[in-house]
Design an enzyme around this catalytic site. Structure first.
Site, PDB file in Angstrom:
ATOM      1  N   LYS A  24     -13.686  -3.689   1.426  1.00 41.66           N
ATOM      2  CA  LYS A  24     -14.571  -2.549   1.186  1.00 41.66           C
ATOM      3  C   LYS A  24     -16.046  -2.870   1.460  1.00 41.66           C
ATOM      4  O   LYS A  24     -16.811  -1.986   1.839  1.00 41.66           O
ATOM      5  CB  LYS A  24     -14.403  -2.034  -0.249  1.00 41.66           C
ATOM      6  CG  LYS A  24     -13.033  -1.389  -0.491  1.00 41.66           C
ATOM      7  CD  LYS A  24     -12.927  -0.833  -1.895  1.00 41.66           C
ATOM      8  CE  LYS A  24     -11.529  -0.308  -2.174  1.00 41.66           C
ATOM      9  NZ  LYS A  24     -11.411   0.302  -3.499  1.00 41.66           N
ATOM     10  N   GLY A  84     -17.410  -3.703  -8.896  1.00 47.67           N
ATOM     11  CA  GLY A  84     -17.392  -2.619  -7.909  1.00 47.67           C
ATOM     12  C   GLY A  84     -16.727  -1.355  -8.418  1.00 47.67           C
ATOM     13  O   GLY A  84     -17.219  -0.245  -8.173  1.00 47.67           O
ATOM     14  N   TYR A 140      -3.113   0.338 -11.133  1.00 51.35           N
ATOM     15  CA  TYR A 140      -1.939   1.211 -11.176  1.00 51.35           C
ATOM     16  C   TYR A 140      -0.679   0.424 -10.832  1.00 51.35           C
ATOM     17  O   TYR A 140      -0.738  -0.647 -10.230  1.00 51.35           O
ATOM     18  CB  TYR A 140      -2.100   2.403 -10.235  1.00 51.35           C
ATOM     19  CG  TYR A 140      -2.209   2.031  -8.778  1.00 51.35           C
ATOM     20  CD1 TYR A 140      -3.452   1.796  -8.209  1.00 51.35           C
ATOM     21  CD2 TYR A 140      -1.075   1.896  -7.980  1.00 51.35           C
ATOM     22  CE1 TYR A 140      -3.560   1.434  -6.888  1.00 51.35           C
ATOM     23  CE2 TYR A 140      -1.180   1.526  -6.651  1.00 51.35           C
ATOM     24  CZ  TYR A 140      -2.430   1.301  -6.110  1.00 51.35           C
ATOM     25  OH  TYR A 140      -2.529   0.930  -4.802  1.00 51.35           O
ATOM     26  N   SER A 151       0.815  -1.218   0.000  1.00 52.19           N
ATOM     27  CA  SER A 151       0.000   0.000   0.000  1.00 52.19           C
ATOM     28  C   SER A 151       0.850   1.270   0.000  1.00 52.19           C
ATOM     29  O   SER A 151       1.804   1.414   0.763  1.00 52.19           O
ATOM     30  CB  SER A 151      -0.915   0.028   1.224  1.00 52.19           C
ATOM     31  OG  SER A 151      -1.610   1.265   1.251  1.00 52.19           O
ATOM     32  N   LYS A 152       0.455   2.205  -0.859  1.00 48.58           N
ATOM     33  CA  LYS A 152       1.143   3.496  -0.940  1.00 48.58           C
ATOM     34  C   LYS A 152       0.482   4.523  -0.028  1.00 48.58           C
ATOM     35  O   LYS A 152       0.945   5.664   0.069  1.00 48.58           O
ATOM     36  CB  LYS A 152       1.073   4.028  -2.375  1.00 48.58           C
ATOM     37  CG  LYS A 152       1.694   3.112  -3.417  1.00 48.58           C
ATOM     38  CD  LYS A 152       3.049   3.631  -3.810  1.00 48.58           C
ATOM     39  CE  LYS A 152       3.693   2.810  -4.898  1.00 48.58           C
ATOM     40  NZ  LYS A 152       4.635   1.824  -4.369  1.00 48.58           N
TER      41      LYS A 152
END
Ligand code: ATR
Length: 274
Positions: free
Chosen positions: A66, A130, A217, A15-16
């Site tokens: 989510k 989603g 990404y 995770s960024k």
């Protein structure tokens, strides 16, 4: 005490978000601590509750949590309801609030960072999961001339079109309903690129396109972006790195009341598309 935030998901190592929010905090002078927390299967609610009970102020939520976050929130925004998913939580006097900034982040990346108008344009949206659901209403709010949703399972695309049709002209179907040269903007909201797969789209869909946008990404030139570039070298090709930064900026503003600039973050996390 310094306000605490975190991103929850599994896997989470990649995770960024801690880097992004750390840069935002520094640039805006906000003293926050931001961690990443791995959520074991079935463990979302307990981890979120523990974080909140310890005084945590908010969370970002990534896959596969989510939907759990949506169920956990006391109240959810219209964008979260539309996506059926929450990617940001805020803990306050009003309880647990759930938001979804993915769609608005995508639209902001396209219109502001990439400088491509959606208003009056013909949009092709690939996928009806989603990610596509989250993008639909923010796209329609820009008033495109038309929006066509193509999905491997046509019924899911048709269902999404029904939901969105109150907001403008939407058509839908399988990949065989994609018309040659009929789109200005082509957006890949499928998860195909995560496994290196190419949605069954043919090169002529890009003949008049000015933008091919890949929601995934950090994957470099995916099969989708490679096909788009080969079909029309003049188009702009983008992955979801700007969307990632923009949705983070929306969450930061929601939590802290100040919207950070994203340019520095985007420059720091961009991986060249080649
Ligand atoms: P997400 O939350 O990333 O949107 P999802 O809800 O599971 O994930 O949806 C995945 C989307 O990618 C769906 O539209 C799926 O098509 P189906 O609805 O037909 O399953 C699409 N998808 C996944 N792999 C694909 C592939 N190899 N080619 C085309 N579409 C694909």
């Amino acid at each position: 005490m310094t306000d605490r935030y975190a991103v929850l998901g599994n896997p989470i190592d990649h995770s960024k978000s801690p880097l992004i929010h750390g840069m935002f905090a520094k640039a805006t002078g906000q003293g926050i601590v931001y961690e990443k927390i791995l959520v074991p299967e079935g463990g979302f609610t307990q981890i979120a509750e523990t974080f909140r009970a310890a005084g945590g102020k908010g969370l970002n939520i990534t896959a596969p949590c989510k939907l759990d976050a949506f169920a956990y929130a006391d109240t959810t925004s219209p964008s979260a309801q539309m996506a059926g998913a929450v990617n940001a939580l805020r803990f306050g006097a009003g309880g647990v609030e759930g938001e979804n900034f993915d769609g608005v982040g995508l639209v902001r990346d396209i219109t502001v960072n990439l400088g491509q108008a959606i208003t009056g344009k013909r949009v092709l949206l690939l996928g009806a999961g989603g990610a596509a659901r989250g993008a639909l209403l923010p796209f329609m709010a820009q008033r495109p001339a038309s929006l066509h949703i193509a999905n491997r399972t046509p019924a899911r695309a048709e269902e999404l079109a029904r939901i969105g049709s109150a907001h403008g002209t939407i058509s839908a179907g399988g990949y065989d309903t994609i018309a040659a040269g009929a789109y200005d903007l082509v957006v890949n909201a499928t998860s195909a690129s995560l496994t290196g797969a190419l949605p069954p789209i043919s090169a002529d869909a890009f003949t008049h396109a000015t933008l091919a946008y890949e929601l995934a990404y950090g994957k470099g030139l995916t099969p989708f972006l490679r096909l788009a570039r080969q079909a029309r070298p003049a188009l702009a090709a983008a992955d979801g790195v700007g969307m990632l930064a923009e949705q983070a900026a929306e969450a930061f503003a929601w939590w802290r009341g100040v919207r950070p600039d994203t340019a520095e973050v985007i420059a720091a996390i961009t991986i060249p598309l080649n």
